[in-house]
Each structure stands twice: as structure tokens, then as C-alpha cells.
Design an enzyme around this catalytic site. Sequence first.
Site, mmCIF file in Angstrom:
data_model
loop_
_atom_site.group_PDB
_atom_site.id
_atom_site.type_symbol
_atom_site.label_atom_id
_atom_site.label_comp_id
_atom_site.label_asym_id
_atom_site.label_seq_id
_atom_site.Cartn_x
_atom_site.Cartn_y
_atom_site.Cartn_z
ATOM 1 N N GLU A 157 47.319 -40.097 -27.972
ATOM 2 C CA GLU A 157 45.973 -40.678 -28.026
ATOM 3 C C GLU A 157 45.980 -42.070 -28.651
ATOM 4 O O GLU A 157 45.327 -42.984 -28.144
ATOM 5 C CB GLU A 157 45.019 -39.777 -28.836
ATOM 6 C CG GLU A 157 44.886 -38.375 -28.292
ATOM 7 C CD GLU A 157 45.785 -37.355 -28.969
ATOM 8 O OE1 GLU A 157 45.326 -36.228 -29.206
ATOM 9 O OE2 GLU A 157 46.972 -37.680 -29.253
ATOM 10 N N CYS A 194 43.958 -34.365 -33.166
ATOM 11 C CA CYS A 194 44.067 -34.144 -34.606
ATOM 12 C C CYS A 194 43.085 -35.074 -35.326
ATOM 13 O O CYS A 194 42.461 -35.937 -34.700
ATOM 14 C CB CYS A 194 45.502 -34.424 -35.051
ATOM 15 S SG CYS A 194 45.946 -36.180 -35.040
#
Length: 152
Positions: free
Chosen positions: A58, A86
Site C-alpha cells: 500500500e 495495517c
Amino acid sequence: MAYLVNDIFFIKEALKEAKKAVKSGEVPVGCVIVKDGKIISRAHNLTIRKNDPTAHAEILAIKKAAQKTGNYRLTNCEMYVTIEPCPMCAGAAIWSRMKKIIFGVCDEKSGACGSVVNIMDNKKLNHQMKIKGGVLSNECADLMKNFFRKRR
């Protein structure tokens, strides 16, 4: 929950990235960022190869998208990722003003979009976004399970 054809298509593209991670011994996480229905960046985990704990799919995809658009604000973009982001990656999505995150499988150990914590639901933050999980969850979960089964 009904999933849009586009959601399935873009998660499949993220899965292609995750499979690249597997080939290089990385945890199989893949991500694509979409603007106006087109992929503008793609990435997979490179934490081991780069010796960098922040080299999550990401984060790398956000950096590429910002470079491509010439703007750190990705307000009209959507992130498609194989596993729930996360806290670090969810935070980066917030700071980039992403419009939406669509992910495959929940992460019961470190997910920050509802599984462990829900950073996205914090009204004190300056930006909120839409979240959709469970798109092709079986395929995403199987890739992760098979990877760790082979490593143990």
C-alpha cells in the site's frame, strides 16, 4: 454483500501483484490504486528485498500514485488491496485523502479497518473514507495461507 464487477476486477489485479511478492519470498500482499476507473499504480510487498519495514504494498502504491499524479492528495482515488491494511498503511491512506479502500481478506492480527482497530471510523481525524472488505476473500486468504504453510 454484493460486489461490483469493477471491485472484483481490481482485486484480481491486486492478486497478480501479491503473486509477484510470493515469487520473491515476500509476504503476498498486492495493491493497485485506481483513478477514474484506471489503474495508476500497482505494487507488492518488498520489505525483505528493500530491508525496509515500511515497504508494504500500500505504501509503495501510494508513493507511485502521488508521483504519477504530481499530488500527494489522492482524493479521487481508490485503493484495492488483497488484505486489510495495517495501521501504518491505513494512516497513509488517510493522509493521502484516498476516497475508498476495498480489500480482500480481513487481517485478524493487524487490520486497521475494523478487525483489530478501525482507524477509518475515527471522527477526530481530518479525513474519513469508505471501506469495503471481503472482495474475493477466499482467493486472497488461500494465497496467504499457502504462503505461510510452505514457510513453516
